[in-house]
Design an enzyme around this catalytic site. Sequence first.
Site, PDB file in Angstrom:
ATOM      1  N   GLU A 168      39.932  28.287  41.240  1.00  0.00           N
ATOM      2  CA  GLU A 168      38.572  29.052  41.315  1.00  0.00           C
ATOM      3  C   GLU A 168      37.423  27.766  40.533  1.00  0.00           C
ATOM      4  O   GLU A 168      37.059  28.239  39.743  1.00  0.00           O
ATOM      5  CB  GLU A 168      38.426  30.198  40.992  1.00  0.00           C
ATOM      6  CG  GLU A 168      39.771  31.069  41.141  1.00  0.00           C
ATOM      7  CD  GLU A 168      39.668  32.394  40.383  1.00  0.00           C
ATOM      8  OE1 GLU A 168      39.552  33.131  39.763  1.00  0.00           O
ATOM      9  OE2 GLU A 168      41.460  32.646  40.469  1.00  0.00           O
TER      10      GLU A 168
ATOM     11  N   HIS B 100      36.226  32.244  44.384  1.00  0.00           N
ATOM     12  CA  HIS B 100      37.568  32.841  43.871  1.00  0.00           C
ATOM     13  C   HIS B 100      38.225  32.479  45.396  1.00  0.00           C
ATOM     14  O   HIS B 100      39.354  33.951  45.697  1.00  0.00           O
ATOM     15  CB  HIS B 100      37.313  34.333  43.737  1.00  0.00           C
ATOM     16  CG  HIS B 100      38.401  35.024  43.201  1.00  0.00           C
ATOM     17  ND1 HIS B 100      39.760  35.129  42.936  1.00  0.00           N
ATOM     18  CD2 HIS B 100      38.581  36.204  41.913  1.00  0.00           C
ATOM     19  CE1 HIS B 100      40.462  35.439  42.319  1.00  0.00           C
ATOM     20  NE2 HIS B 100      40.023  36.463  41.406  1.00  0.00           N
TER      21      HIS B 100
ATOM     22  N   GLN C 174      33.849  44.359  37.462  1.00  0.00           N
ATOM     23  CA  GLN C 174      34.287  42.730  36.954  1.00  0.00           C
ATOM     24  C   GLN C 174      34.192  42.056  37.978  1.00  0.00           C
ATOM     25  O   GLN C 174      33.911  42.144  39.275  1.00  0.00           O
ATOM     26  CB  GLN C 174      36.116  43.327  37.136  1.00  0.00           C
ATOM     27  CG  GLN C 174      36.291  42.057  37.750  1.00  0.00           C
ATOM     28  CD  GLN C 174      37.658  42.009  37.293  1.00  0.00           C
ATOM     29  OE1 GLN C 174      37.752  41.733  35.476  1.00  0.00           O
ATOM     30  NE2 GLN C 174      38.830  41.923  37.413  1.00  0.00           N
TER      31      GLN C 174
ATOM     32  N   ARG D  30      30.043  40.206  45.806  1.00  0.00           N
ATOM     33  CA  ARG D  30      31.717  40.396  46.370  1.00  0.00           C
ATOM     34  C   ARG D  30      31.689  41.717  47.245  1.00  0.00           C
ATOM     35  O   ARG D  30      32.767  41.505  48.151  1.00  0.00           O
ATOM     36  CB  ARG D  30      33.187  39.931  45.495  1.00  0.00           C
ATOM     37  CG  ARG D  30      33.170  40.804  45.122  1.00  0.00           C
ATOM     38  CD  ARG D  30      34.012  40.290  44.121  1.00  0.00           C
ATOM     39  NE  ARG D  30      34.806  41.339  42.901  1.00  0.00           N
ATOM     40  CZ  ARG D  30      35.938  41.506  42.375  1.00  0.00           C
ATOM     41  NH1 ARG D  30      37.201  40.748  43.199  1.00  0.00           N
ATOM     42  NH2 ARG D  30      37.040  42.732  41.857  1.00  0.00           N
TER      43      ARG D  30
ATOM     44  N   ASP E 169      46.926  32.898  34.595  1.00  0.00           N
ATOM     45  CA  ASP E 169      45.068  33.254  34.308  1.00  0.00           C
ATOM     46  C   ASP E 169      44.681  32.140  33.403  1.00  0.00           C
ATOM     47  O   ASP E 169      44.413  32.239  32.053  1.00  0.00           O
ATOM     48  CB  ASP E 169      45.082  34.607  34.341  1.00  0.00           C
ATOM     49  CG  ASP E 169      44.147  35.089  34.719  1.00  0.00           C
ATOM     50  OD1 ASP E 169      42.519  34.098  34.589  1.00  0.00           O
ATOM     51  OD2 ASP E 169      43.949  36.643  34.848  1.00  0.00           O
TER      52      ASP E 169
ATOM     53  N   ARG F 135      40.946  41.281  48.886  1.00  0.00           N
ATOM     54  CA  ARG F 135      42.193  41.017  48.766  1.00  0.00           C
ATOM     55  C   ARG F 135      42.199  39.290  49.051  1.00  0.00           C
ATOM     56  O   ARG F 135      43.384  38.634  50.284  1.00  0.00           O
ATOM     57  CB  ARG F 135      43.666  40.979  48.416  1.00  0.00           C
ATOM     58  CG  ARG F 135      44.212  40.794  47.336  1.00  0.00           C
ATOM     59  CD  ARG F 135      44.031  40.481  45.624  1.00  0.00           C
ATOM     60  NE  ARG F 135      43.525  41.503  45.289  1.00  0.00           N
ATOM     61  CZ  ARG F 135      42.649  41.824  43.940  1.00  0.00           C
ATOM     62  NH1 ARG F 135      42.484  40.436  43.993  1.00  0.00           N
ATOM     63  NH2 ARG F 135      42.856  42.725  43.761  1.00  0.00           N
TER      64      ARG F 135
END
Length: 323
Positions: free
Chosen positions: A297, A195, A105, A110, A240, A81
Amino acid sequence: MAEHAKKAAKPKPSTIPISSPAPAAQVHLSPDGSRVTATLPTGESVAVLLYGATVVSWRSGGAENLFVSDTALLDGSKAVRGGIPLVFPVFGPPGANLPVSKLPQHGFARTSRWEFLGKSTSESGAATASGGDDSVKLDFGLSPVNLAPEMRAAWPFDFSLIYSVTLGRDGRELETSMFVRNEGDVSFDVQLLFHSYFAVKDITQTTVAGLAAKTYADKVLKTAGNGETAEALAINGEVDRVYSGAGPITILEGGVPRLEICRDNLADVVVWNPGAEKAGGMKDLHEGGWRQMLCVEPGAVATWQTIEPQDTFEGGQIVKVLG
Ligand code: BG6
């Protein structure tokens, strides 16, 4: 003539100039093999976890430019995170009936362990404030052999990824670029995104410029084709959005430009902050952490990149510290 003056008049033996080596960038693999750190002679540094090839720190001018939550898991049990997690080969939750449908997702990049392929450095002579290396590049690789069996089964294509992280301009610039190659004999579709979580002092004083007149899909309101009207977007609550076709993006703090984010061959840019309410439900985001972060991002996510057998796709971001 005084004795000491006579001595001073003696011709001195000629000295052979010995040039000391210019200071070099230091690259260090942690003893447990989990993280690579590169430090320029000026002290600017970047740190990358092999888990996810996640950049978890970029320090310049004594300040940290990236946000990592205090409660982020850094043990390889969950995507980090913070920092710069890599999104590939799907952005967001995968849709049904697609080749990526069985992936989690944001895909597997990652959460996979990458290989460290090595470093390269460069110096730009007199232009270099430090007089030594003013840039260092770290390369990482991922291919099907690095994937967990369930990920390999969920997306059974042959691919190779080369991810390069370059700390340049005496540490005031960070470039990340991804090179995707289809190593198989059938085409596949991918999405790719960096990201990036940037550290901000106070999200309520933070704005984003460079999005005016661009269209975006709003993932909170679930609408598409909105036109941005704000010259500098303020982050009030959960945001978002997927913007397409913007130019360079600037993050301003208290109206002062702080970071510029440019994209290379990536059409889209996501602007994300969970806001207080959604952040409250995220265990790996410390209390109040949403105030200290802003995700901008760069990616290719509004559509799919089709990569034919033996063909490649490359995209990157360049982030500059302003001022
Ligand atoms: C952003 C998405 O890129 O990532 C958001 O646009 C998502 O919709 C956010 O909530 C964080 O995703 P995750 O999987 O890291 O919690």
